[in-house]
Structure formats: C-alpha cells, structure tokens
Design an enzyme around this catalytic site. Structure first.
Site, PDB file in Angstrom:
ATOM      1  N   GLU A 226       0.883  -1.173   0.000  1.00  0.00           N
ATOM      2  CA  GLU A 226       0.000   0.000   0.000  1.00  0.00           C
ATOM      3  C   GLU A 226       0.910   1.208   0.000  1.00  0.00           C
ATOM      4  O   GLU A 226       1.500   1.550   1.036  1.00  0.00           O
ATOM      5  CB  GLU A 226      -0.859   0.019   1.268  1.00  0.00           C
ATOM      6  CG  GLU A 226      -1.809  -1.144   1.409  1.00  0.00           C
ATOM      7  CD  GLU A 226      -3.068  -0.985   0.583  1.00  0.00           C
ATOM      8  OE1 GLU A 226      -3.434   0.163   0.262  1.00  0.00           O
ATOM      9  OE2 GLU A 226      -3.664  -2.016   0.243  1.00  0.00           O
ATOM     10  N   CYS A 261      -2.145   8.987   2.474  1.00  0.00           N
ATOM     11  CA  CYS A 261      -1.838   8.375   1.177  1.00  0.00           C
ATOM     12  C   CYS A 261      -2.816   8.890   0.131  1.00  0.00           C
ATOM     13  O   CYS A 261      -2.449   9.043  -1.029  1.00  0.00           O
ATOM     14  CB  CYS A 261      -1.867   6.861   1.269  1.00  0.00           C
ATOM     15  SG  CYS A 261      -3.315   6.198   2.056  1.00  0.00           S
TER      16      CYS A 261
HETATM   17  O1  TXE Z   1       8.132   5.429   4.591  1.00  0.00           O
HETATM   18  P1  TXE Z   1       9.123   4.254   4.506  1.00  0.00           P
HETATM   19  P2  TXE Z   1       8.116   6.649   5.613  1.00  0.00           P
HETATM   20  C1  TXE Z   1       4.737   7.212   1.884  1.00  0.00           C
HETATM   21  C2  TXE Z   1       4.761   8.628   1.507  1.00  0.00           C
HETATM   22  C3  TXE Z   1       5.767   9.252   2.405  1.00  0.00           C
HETATM   23  C4  TXE Z   1       6.736   8.145   2.529  1.00  0.00           C
HETATM   24  C5  TXE Z   1       7.653   8.230   3.698  1.00  0.00           C
HETATM   25  O2  TXE Z   1       5.221   8.646   0.183  1.00  0.00           O
HETATM   26  O3  TXE Z   1       6.390  10.378   1.876  1.00  0.00           O
HETATM   27  O4  TXE Z   1       5.946   6.974   2.543  1.00  0.00           O
HETATM   28  O5  TXE Z   1       7.154   7.596   4.847  1.00  0.00           O
HETATM   29  C6  TXE Z   1      10.081   0.418   7.073  1.00  0.00           C
HETATM   30  N1  TXE Z   1      13.048  -2.987   4.670  1.00  0.00           N
HETATM   31  N2  TXE Z   1       3.686   6.822   2.752  1.00  0.00           N
HETATM   32  O6  TXE Z   1       9.441   7.308   5.734  1.00  0.00           O
HETATM   33  O7  TXE Z   1      10.507   4.729   4.644  1.00  0.00           O
HETATM   34  C7  TXE Z   1      10.056   1.608   7.991  1.00  0.00           C
HETATM   35  O8  TXE Z   1      10.786   1.347   9.171  1.00  0.00           O
HETATM   36  C8  TXE Z   1      11.921  -3.175   5.367  1.00  0.00           C
HETATM   37  C9  TXE Z   1       2.522   6.290   2.130  1.00  0.00           C
HETATM   38  O9  TXE Z   1       7.514   6.185   6.886  1.00  0.00           O
HETATM   39  O10 TXE Z   1       8.727   3.521   3.303  1.00  0.00           O
HETATM   40  C10 TXE Z   1       8.563   1.788   8.214  1.00  0.00           C
HETATM   41  O11 TXE Z   1       8.081   0.854   9.165  1.00  0.00           O
HETATM   42  N3  TXE Z   1      11.254  -2.179   5.946  1.00  0.00           N
HETATM   43  C11 TXE Z   1       1.581   5.775   3.033  1.00  0.00           C
HETATM   44  C12 TXE Z   1       7.994   1.427   6.854  1.00  0.00           C
HETATM   45  O12 TXE Z   1       8.995   0.656   6.197  1.00  0.00           O
HETATM   46  C13 TXE Z   1      11.731  -0.931   5.818  1.00  0.00           C
HETATM   47  C14 TXE Z   1       1.714   5.906   4.448  1.00  0.00           C
HETATM   48  C15 TXE Z   1       7.640   2.641   5.993  1.00  0.00           C
HETATM   49  O13 TXE Z   1       8.816   3.406   5.820  1.00  0.00           O
HETATM   50  C16 TXE Z   1      12.929  -0.673   5.097  1.00  0.00           C
HETATM   51  C17 TXE Z   1       2.906   6.500   4.932  1.00  0.00           C
HETATM   52  C18 TXE Z   1      13.585  -1.778   4.515  1.00  0.00           C
HETATM   53  N4  TXE Z   1      14.703  -1.648   3.811  1.00  0.00           N
HETATM   54  C19 TXE Z   1       3.858   6.884   4.084  1.00  0.00           C
HETATM   55  N5  TXE Z   1      13.165   0.663   5.135  1.00  0.00           N
HETATM   56  C20 TXE Z   1       0.313   5.113   2.666  1.00  0.00           C
HETATM   57  N6  TXE Z   1       0.265   4.283   1.626  1.00  0.00           N
HETATM   58  O14 TXE Z   1      -0.639   5.258   3.382  1.00  0.00           O
HETATM   59  C21 TXE Z   1      12.160   1.227   5.849  1.00  0.00           C
HETATM   60  N7  TXE Z   1      11.311   0.265   6.280  1.00  0.00           N
END
Ligand code: TXE
Length: 459
Positions: A226, A261
């Site tokens: 998502e 999102c």
């Molecule tokens: O996301 P991240 P962030 C999107 C939106 C926003 C961006 C940043 O674009 O600008 O995400 O949010 C884990 N292997 N949305 O920084 O970095 C991390 O610890 C496994 C959309 O939070 O993608 C966290 O638990 N896991 C949205 C999760 O991934 C890893 C909602 C999300 O982190 C990892 C929120 C790795 N290598 C943000 N690196 C929606 N769809 O609703 C990080 N994580």
C-alpha cells in the site's frame, strides 16, 4: 531508539530496539502460536478482535494523546482516527464468519467441490506512521481473524502507538505468541525481509515497497504493497456551490497536514470558475488554526518527520522558478517543532515536481484548465494510481472521466475517504493488492480446493 515529539523536538521516550536474536526467538514463538490460533473457530478469534475494539474505545483519550505526542497529529484528528478506524472491527463482526466459511460449489451427483480458506501462517506487517490505526487495522485485524499470527513492525515514527496495539490485543485475549510488536527502523525491516515468513504486508513509500518486493520475490509468498499517490482533484465548471467545493477540496489537501496516502495532491479547476474557487480556497486555508497539536482547536500541527521540511521547501522554490504564484505559506515556521506553513500555489503546470511527485505535506498546486479533455490528460499524467476525484453537478460527466483513469479508487463530489465496505488498492507506483472488504480478508488466506467423490455403494 529515541521517540521525539515533533511539536517540541523533545525526547519523550527511549526504547530498546529488537535485536536479531530476539527477532529469531519471536518468530519461532509466532510459528508455534499460529498452530493453535488457526485451530480456533473464526467466531472465537473474532471475539478477541471485538474485545480489542472495546478496549480501544474505553481508552480512546489516552491513546489519542500518545498518537498526538509521537506524530504531531492534532488531537481532534487523533480522536477521529481512533474512533473512525473502529468501523473495521464492526465490519469484521458482521462479515468475517461469512467470508471465511468453506464454500461448496457443487453439491449434487457423486462429486462434491468445495473451497476451504486456510491462513497463510506467520505474516509480517511493516507499517507506516501517518494513520497508524487505519493502516494497522487494515492488515493485522484481518490477518488475525483469518487465523494468522502477526509480526508487527510499526514505523519508527509511531512505535509507542504500535506498542499500545500489542498491549490491548493481548488484554483482549490474543495470545502473546500470536501478535508481537517489534521495535526498530528500516534496519530491522530489512532483517524481517531476510527471515522466513509466509507473507509481507507493507504500507509506506514507493521506494521501500519496491525494495521489499524485490528482496522477498524469491520466496514466492504473497506480498502486498500500500504505497503513496499523487491524487488529482478536478473541479468542473458546473459546480453550483464553488465555495463549498473549495472548503471540501482544502480539507482533502490539508487534513493531517497532507500526510495521507489519499490526500488531494494537485487540483485542476475549470477556467470558468477558477478565480472564484481560488479566492474561497485561500480564504479557507488562511482560516486554519496552526499550532500546538494537543489543543482540540488546532487543525494544522507539525509535520511528523523533520526531513520533510527541506523537501517541501524545494518543491516550492522549484515551482516558483517555473512560474507558479504563491498565495499562502511557502516556508518553515520559525521556532521549535517541525512546522510548515499551509501553502497554496497557483499557475502550476506539469513541469513542476509539485504536480508530479508526491508532496506528503501541507502544500498544494492549482492549475487552470480549459476543457474536460485537458483535465483528463493532466490527471492521467502520473506514475501513481491510488485515487482521483471529480467535483461536478453532473454524475454522468464526472464518471465519464473517472472511468478512464487507471486508479484503485474514484471519488465523485468527495475525496480523501476510505470505507471498510469496498477495497482499498493502488495501481502502478501506488502498490499492489487490496485491503478491506472481502478482498481484504482473502489476502490473508489461501484457498484449498477439495474434489470429493463418493464411490457407488456395493449393494
Ligand atoms: O516510509 P518508509 P516513511 C509514503 C509517503 C511518504 C513516505 C515516507 O510517500 O512520503 O511513505 O514515509 C520500514 N526494509 N507513505 O518514511 O521509509 C520503515 O521502518 C523493510 C505512504 O515512513 O517507506 C517503516 O516501518 N522495511 C503511506 C515502513 O517501512 C523498511 C503511508 C515505511 O517506511 C525498510 C505512509 C527496509 N529496507 C507513508 N526501510 C500510505 N500508503 O498510506 C524502511 N522500512
């Protein structure tokens, strides 16, 4: 791991991160726990989820306070989120037994055909911080009801809230070896990808989602992503109440500081009503109360993540260089906390990353359009495919555009909305798979098909 209050920049808590060895132990126990959990009836599992919902309701004020402290979400919006997300519990109460029951397709003659829905096993739920209740519930409640055990890794920006989920799920009767919340950032996330799980369910950025899909591809287990969006809203020339349309559009763009999102990320307005719309829109945005998120009056609090400030400032500078006009905000608010002024830019176009790349903050670009055809081309000019909205008095005209867009969700005269009744899914860079509704529970089960043939009796 330090938990920082984004409104004050103070450390509010320090937590021990989950180590690699601990993660291994936790996964062993979840594997063991899942066996007994899957043997319970759907009804028994559902009873725990309903009790969990009641406990959350009983403690809503305390939980909202925690959510506001660690994410900066204005208190009223924290309360709204927690209460609103309860609709998942109610929907499961009504439907889970029906959705998970075996289905008999052929029941005549000597051959019987039926489907039994079996849980996946131990699933990972790697989650986001922006709506931890909504996006968490969408995964772990459905996974648990379906008989899976869950390794939950909240975002490092919503860990205190994640720990509350664990506490109340356990209190509600979910065994400790069926739900575990681990503490850590992307490094721990990476270790989870390397571990042996039966499914990966992720909410977050496109970049991380892609990395997850690539890393676990060789396991051939279900992966659901998502991700974000660059969701467009088009205001057609026939909108009768332009002021109300502007108020609704602004809420879609600025609720939760634009960190949703499905937030409205770009607006196209018919040239016939453009100026009237922009005046009402800017007046609405300027009326927002900005400040301390613990006040019930506040509508715009701090951003959750400090690094987003620079990113938003760059989008503004770049747009101004390309000819945009700034009508409100545009920069960081001086002082403690990660505050950014609610920002409105007009005269935007698709040379600006503001209209192409996800902002995920309190900033919106508005572009004037001369026809539905041009609006449609611009709405479709994106790599994302989460939602699209059209405001119009004419349903047929609005649907004519919405039907042509490659998005998971289409809105007519509404936006920034999620319902447990219908699937939530993204296309292209917005992800793969669905949560909510029947599809949302089928994501956590695997069908087993039975062909049952009775032999003719001897006599
Ligand atoms: O996301 P991240 P962030 C999107 C939106 C926003 C961006 C940043 O674009 O600008 O995400 O949010 C884990 N292997 N949305 O920084 O970095 C991390 O610890 C496994 C959309 O939070 O993608 C966290 O638990 N896991 C949205 C999760 O991934 C890893 C909602 C999300 O982190 C990892 C929120 C790795 N290598 C943000 N690196 C929606 N769809 O609703 C990080 N994580």
């Amino acid at each position: 791991m330090q938990i920082i209050n984004p409104a004050t920049e103070e450390i509010i808590s320090e937590l021990q991160e989950t180590s690699k060895d601990e993660l291994r132990r936790i996964l062993d126990s979840l594997r063991e726990g899942q066996k007994a959990w899957s043997q319970k009836s759907t009804k028994e599992r559902l009873e725990c989820i309903i009790r969990f919902g009641e406990l959350i309701q009983l403690n809503v004020n305390e939980l909202a306070k925690i959510l506001t402290l660690e994410t900066g979400k204005p208190l009223q919006q924290s309360l709204n989120e927690i209460k609103g997300a309860q609709n998942r519990v109610q929907h499961l109460r009504k439907n889970a037994e029906k959705w998970l029951a075996p289905e008999t397709l052929v029941d005549s003659g000597s051959t019987h055909e039926k489907i039994v829905y079996e849980p996946l096993g131990v699933i990972a739920n790697i989650s986001a911080w922006n709506f931890p209740y909504n996006v968490g519930y969408n995964v772990f409640l459905y996974a648990l009801v379906a008989g899976n055990s869950v390794l939950y890794k909240p975002s490092e920006f919503a860990t205190l809230t994640g720990k509350q989920f664990e506490k109340y799920l356990w209190q509600a009767g979910i065994p400790e070896n069926v739900f575990q919340c681990v503490v850590g950032d992307g490094k721990l996330g990476q270790q989870i990808l390397e571990a042996d799980l039966n499914g990966y369910f992720f909410t977050g950025s496109h970049g991380t989602g892609l990395r997850i899909a690539k890393t676990v591809a060789h396991k051939l287990v279900p992966v659901q992503l998502e991700l974000g969006g660059k969701d467009p809203l088009y205001i057609m020339d026939d909108v009768s109440d332009v002021k109300q349309a502007a108020i609704n559009a602004a809420e879609g763009a600025f609720y939760n500081n634009g960190q949703s999102c499905c937030a409205v990320e770009r607006i196209y307005v018919s040239e016939k009503i453009h100026d009237e719309f922009v005046d009402a829109f800017v007046a609405e945005v300027k009326s927002y109360k900005i400040g301390n998120p613990t006040s019930l009056e506040t509508f715009v609090g701090p951003l959750t993540r400090k690094q987003q400030i620079k990113f938003l400032e760059n989008q503004v500078i770049y747009a101004l260089n390309k000819g945009a006009i700034l009508l409100s905000g545009g920069k960081e608010i001086e002082g403690k906390g990660y505050y950014f002024e609610p920002t409105v830019l007009t005269h935007c176009n698709h040379e600006m990353d503001l209209m192409k790349e996800e902002s995920f903050g309190p900033i919106i670009g508005i572009q004037k359009v001369s026809s539905d055809k041009i609006a449609l081309e611009l709405m479709a000019d994106t790599n994302y495919g989460l939602t699209a909205a059209v405001f119009s008095n004419d349903e047929e005209r609005a649907l004519h555009l919405l039907n042509q867009l490659n998005v998971g969700t289409a809105y007519w005269n509404c936006c920034d909305r999620v319902s447990p009744n219908i699937p939530w899914s993204g296309r292209n860079n917005s992800g793969v798979g669905s949560t909510l509704s029947t599809q949302g529970i089928r994501a956590f089960v695997q069908p087993k098909s039975y062909h049952l043939r009775s032999l003719p009796s001897e006599n």
